[in-house]
Scaffold this motif. Structure first.
Motif, PDB file in Angstrom:
ATOM      1  N   GLU A 149       0.841  -1.192   0.000  1.00 44.12           N
ATOM      2  CA  GLU A 149       0.000   0.000   0.000  1.00 44.12           C
ATOM      3  C   GLU A 149       0.879   1.246   0.000  1.00 44.12           C
ATOM      4  OE1 GLU A 149      -2.684   0.011   3.289  1.00 44.12           O
ATOM      5  OE2 GLU A 149      -3.509  -1.976   2.852  1.00 44.12           O
ATOM      6  N   GLU A 150       0.627   2.136  -0.925  1.00 45.24           N
ATOM      7  CA  GLU A 150       1.309   3.425  -0.928  1.00 45.24           C
ATOM      8  C   GLU A 150       0.644   4.326   0.104  1.00 45.24           C
ATOM      9  OE1 GLU A 150       3.935   4.385  -2.539  1.00 45.24           O
ATOM     10  OE2 GLU A 150       4.223   2.631  -3.846  1.00 45.24           O
ATOM     11  N   TRP A 151       1.437   4.868   1.024  1.00 42.11           N
ATOM     12  CA  TRP A 151       0.852   5.703   2.069  1.00 42.11           C
ATOM     13  C   TRP A 151       0.399   7.050   1.519  1.00 42.11           C
ATOM     14  CZ3 TRP A 151      -1.176   4.175   6.296  1.00 42.11           C
ATOM     15  CH2 TRP A 151      -1.509   5.092   7.284  1.00 42.11           C
ATOM     16  N   GLY A 152       1.109   7.563   0.544  1.00 39.99           N
ATOM     17  CA  GLY A 152       0.687   8.781  -0.121  1.00 39.99           C
ATOM     18  C   GLY A 152       0.654   9.988   0.808  1.00 39.99           C
ATOM     19  N   CYS A 153      -0.432  10.738   0.716  1.00 40.22           N
ATOM     20  CA  CYS A 153      -0.559  11.994   1.459  1.00 40.22           C
ATOM     21  C   CYS A 153      -1.261  11.825   2.798  1.00 40.22           C
ATOM     22  CB  CYS A 153      -1.324  13.016   0.619  1.00 40.22           C
ATOM     23  SG  CYS A 153      -0.501  13.456  -0.926  1.00 40.22           S
ATOM     24  N   ARG A 154      -1.511  10.593   3.189  1.00 40.19           N
ATOM     25  CA  ARG A 154      -2.177  10.404   4.478  1.00 40.19           C
ATOM     26  C   ARG A 154      -1.285  10.891   5.624  1.00 40.19           C
ATOM     27  NH1 ARG A 154      -3.940   4.192   4.359  1.00 40.19           N
ATOM     28  NH2 ARG A 154      -2.413   4.067   2.660  1.00 40.19           N
ATOM     29  N   PRO A 155      -1.893  11.394   6.695  1.00 38.23           N
ATOM     30  CA  PRO A 155      -1.090  11.871   7.826  1.00 38.23           C
ATOM     31  C   PRO A 155      -0.242  10.755   8.424  1.00 38.23           C
ATOM     32  CG  PRO A 155      -3.385  12.578   8.029  1.00 38.23           C
ATOM     33  CD  PRO A 155      -3.334  11.598   6.908  1.00 38.23           C
ATOM     34  N   ALA A 156       0.876  11.138   9.000  1.00 41.50           N
ATOM     35  CA  ALA A 156       1.739  10.159   9.670  1.00 41.50           C
ATOM     36  C   ALA A 156       0.998   9.545  10.850  1.00 41.50           C
ATOM     37  CB  ALA A 156       3.022  10.835  10.146  1.00 41.50           C
ATOM     38  N   PRO A 157       1.233   8.275  11.130  1.00 38.81           N
ATOM     39  CA  PRO A 157       0.543   7.630  12.259  1.00 38.81           C
ATOM     40  C   PRO A 157       0.949   8.237  13.595  1.00 38.81           C
ATOM     41  CG  PRO A 157       2.250   6.198  11.380  1.00 38.81           C
ATOM     42  CD  PRO A 157       2.150   7.350  10.442  1.00 38.81           C
ATOM     43  N   GLU A 158       0.031   8.213  14.522  1.00 41.87           N
ATOM     44  CA  GLU A 158       0.276   8.719  15.864  1.00 41.87           C
ATOM     45  C   GLU A 158       0.468   7.541  16.817  1.00 41.87           C
ATOM     46  OE1 GLU A 158      -3.018  11.093  16.977  1.00 41.87           O
ATOM     47  OE2 GLU A 158      -2.879  12.429  15.234  1.00 41.87           O
ATOM     48  N   SER A 159       1.557   7.556  17.537  1.00 42.93           N
ATOM     49  CA  SER A 159       1.802   6.513  18.521  1.00 42.93           C
ATOM     50  C   SER A 159       0.775   6.609  19.643  1.00 42.93           C
ATOM     51  CB  SER A 159       3.212   6.635  19.091  1.00 42.93           C
ATOM     52  OG  SER A 159       3.410   5.700  20.135  1.00 42.93           O
ATOM     53  N   GLN A 160       0.305   5.460  20.075  1.00 41.83           N
ATOM     54  CA  GLN A 160      -0.685   5.399  21.155  1.00 41.83           C
ATOM     55  C   GLN A 160      -0.063   4.833  22.432  1.00 41.83           C
ATOM     56  OE1 GLN A 160      -4.124   6.532  20.615  1.00 41.83           O
ATOM     57  NE2 GLN A 160      -2.800   7.416  19.026  1.00 41.83           N
ATOM     58  N   ASP A 161       1.232   5.036  22.593  1.00 42.05           N
ATOM     59  CA  ASP A 161       1.927   4.444  23.739  1.00 42.05           C
ATOM     60  C   ASP A 161       1.366   4.947  25.073  1.00 42.05           C
ATOM     61  OD1 ASP A 161       3.477   3.032  22.037  1.00 42.05           O
ATOM     62  OD2 ASP A 161       5.264   4.276  22.235  1.00 42.05           O
ATOM     63  N   GLN A 162       1.072   6.239  25.152  1.00 40.84           N
ATOM     64  CA  GLN A 162       0.552   6.763  26.413  1.00 40.84           C
ATOM     65  C   GLN A 162      -0.837   6.226  26.710  1.00 40.84           C
ATOM     66  OE1 GLN A 162       0.802  11.049  26.275  1.00 40.84           O
ATOM     67  NE2 GLN A 162       3.016  11.054  26.637  1.00 40.84           N
ATOM     68  N   GLU A 163      -1.690   6.212  25.681  1.00 43.28           N
ATOM     69  CA  GLU A 163      -3.024   5.639  25.867  1.00 43.28           C
ATOM     70  C   GLU A 163      -2.944   4.152  26.168  1.00 43.28           C
ATOM     71  OE1 GLU A 163      -6.239   6.779  25.945  1.00 43.28           O
ATOM     72  OE2 GLU A 163      -5.279   8.719  26.162  1.00 43.28           O
ATOM     73  N   LEU A 164      -1.983   3.500  25.534  1.00 40.67           N
ATOM     74  CA  LEU A 164      -1.818   2.066  25.753  1.00 40.67           C
ATOM     75  C   LEU A 164      -1.416   1.783  27.194  1.00 40.67           C
ATOM     76  CD1 LEU A 164      -1.832  -0.703  24.420  1.00 40.67           C
ATOM     77  CD2 LEU A 164       0.543  -0.335  23.767  1.00 40.67           C
ATOM     78  N   ALA A 165      -0.592   2.659  27.764  1.00 42.39           N
ATOM     79  CA  ALA A 165      -0.196   2.490  29.163  1.00 42.39           C
ATOM     80  C   ALA A 165      -1.415   2.582  30.077  1.00 42.39           C
ATOM     81  CB  ALA A 165       0.838   3.541  29.540  1.00 42.39           C
ATOM     82  N   LYS A 166      -2.318   3.516  29.792  1.00 42.25           N
ATOM     83  CA  LYS A 166      -3.544   3.618  30.582  1.00 42.25           C
ATOM     84  C   LYS A 166      -4.399   2.372  30.415  1.00 42.25           C
ATOM     85  CE  LYS A 166      -3.785   8.640  29.842  1.00 42.25           C
ATOM     86  NZ  LYS A 166      -4.601   9.730  29.248  1.00 42.25           N
ATOM     87  N   CYS A 167      -4.489   1.923  29.168  1.00 43.52           N
ATOM     88  CA  CYS A 167      -5.300   0.740  28.874  1.00 43.52           C
ATOM     89  C   CYS A 167      -4.750  -0.487  29.576  1.00 43.52           C
ATOM     90  CB  CYS A 167      -5.333   0.521  27.366  1.00 43.52           C
ATOM     91  SG  CYS A 167      -6.261  -0.915  26.819  1.00 43.52           S
ATOM     92  N   SER A 168      -3.413  -0.628  29.595  1.00 49.20           N
ATOM     93  CA  SER A 168      -2.786  -1.794  30.213  1.00 49.20           C
ATOM     94  C   SER A 168      -2.996  -1.821  31.717  1.00 49.20           C
ATOM     95  CB  SER A 168      -1.285  -1.808  29.903  1.00 49.20           C
ATOM     96  OG  SER A 168      -1.072  -1.884  28.511  1.00 49.20           O
TER      97      SER A 168
END
Length: 297
Positions: A28-47
């Protein structure tokens, strides 16, 4: 042999060069889509959520899909076979959905030795009630027949796949690993990357292809990483880093020869090492890595 650091190298590469990841593995060509956002902080809350219990996720990103809608991207790097892996992927999927309430792509990078271990589905059934969870898998051993092609690519993950596969192959052969590592790092010069990108990929391969202490010293103080290679390394890290790390490697290699076989042998060996290093640096082709190390898994 020290344990190879697969996880952190893959995680960092995914964070830094996500478009290369989707291009090579998902086609898949990523093209002009925004760069992904890391969810590490949210993941810490979830964990830590008492309702969900503790669980581990290698990488969680938030980014739009091809339809423009927000997705979660759950990526697991699995370097060894694991009993119950498909179940763990399923548990992560429903727990993350419960927390984020977003559709999710679950992707497993299978970097183990086995050619047949390919978990991709988890099923539950009770009477006529059935739950089926399918997830995407990337089997790195499927790339073994494409090594020469990968080494001619400028995709970061093409080089990371090659480093991963040769790290697996040389797990009991430290000298073979040192040779392949030197050639891989020298081959990075052919990609034409920016200084930062070259430095990033150099560091990823350096971290993944761990060497024993003695083998690492021999590698640093020899001509296997050619004079041209160290000069290129100096260009991407700066002259001060080059001087402090490796530029005197041939001289130090000569000192080792001197201890073993006398001053004249050391001088001849040093001169020969320089000539050979320069010659190979000038004629280096990335595909030679494949020819140099046909190690059995």
């Amino acid at each position: 042999m020290p344990n190879a650091d697969y996880d952190s190298a893959w995680k960092q590469a995914i964070e830094l060069y996500w478009p290369d990841f989707t291009e090579l593995f998902l086609l898949e060509e990523w093209g002009c889509r925004p760069a992904p956002e890391s969810q590490d902080q949210e993941l810490a809350k979830c964990s830590r959520d008492s309702n969900l219990g503790l669980f581990r996720v290698d990488k969680l990103l938030r980014a739009p899909g091809v339809d423009g809608q927000p997705y979660l991207w759950h990526i697991e790097i699995q370097a060894a076979r694991q009993r119950g892996f498909a179940q763990r992927m399923f548990v992560c999927q429903y727990r993350l959905y419960e927390h984020f309430q977003l559709p999710m792509r679950s992707i497993a990078i299978l970097g183990d030795h086995s050619p047949t271990w390919r978990p991709c589905r988890f099923e539950l059934a009770a009477g006529n009630t059935r739950t089926t969870f399918d997830f995407e898998t990337i089997k790195l051993r499927d790339f073994e027949d494409r090594l020469a092609e990968l080494l001619l690519s400028d995709n970061v993950f093409a080089w990371l796949v090659v480093a991963h596969l040769f790290t697996l192959r040389t797990r009991k052969e430290p000298l073979e690993r040192a040779i392949v590592k030197a050639k891989l790092l020298t081959g990075l010069r052919t990609c034409g990357w920016t200084r930062k990108k070259s430095r990033d990929v150099f560091d990823l391969i350096e971290r993944m292809m761990t060497l024993t202490h003695s083998c690492r010293l021999s590698w640093k103080h020899s001509s296997k990483f050619s004079t041209g290679g160290w000069k290129w390394l100096g260009n991407i890290y700066g002259k001060s880093a080059l001087n402090s790390v490796e530029w005197n490697g041939v001289k130090q290699g000569g000192r080792q020869l001197e201890k073993r076989g006398g001053r004249q042998l050391a001088k001849r060996g040093g001169r020969h090492a320089v000539r050979r290093a320069v010659k190979h640096a000038a004629k280096f082709e990335a595909k030679h890595v494949v020819d140099w190390s046909r190690c059995e898994a």
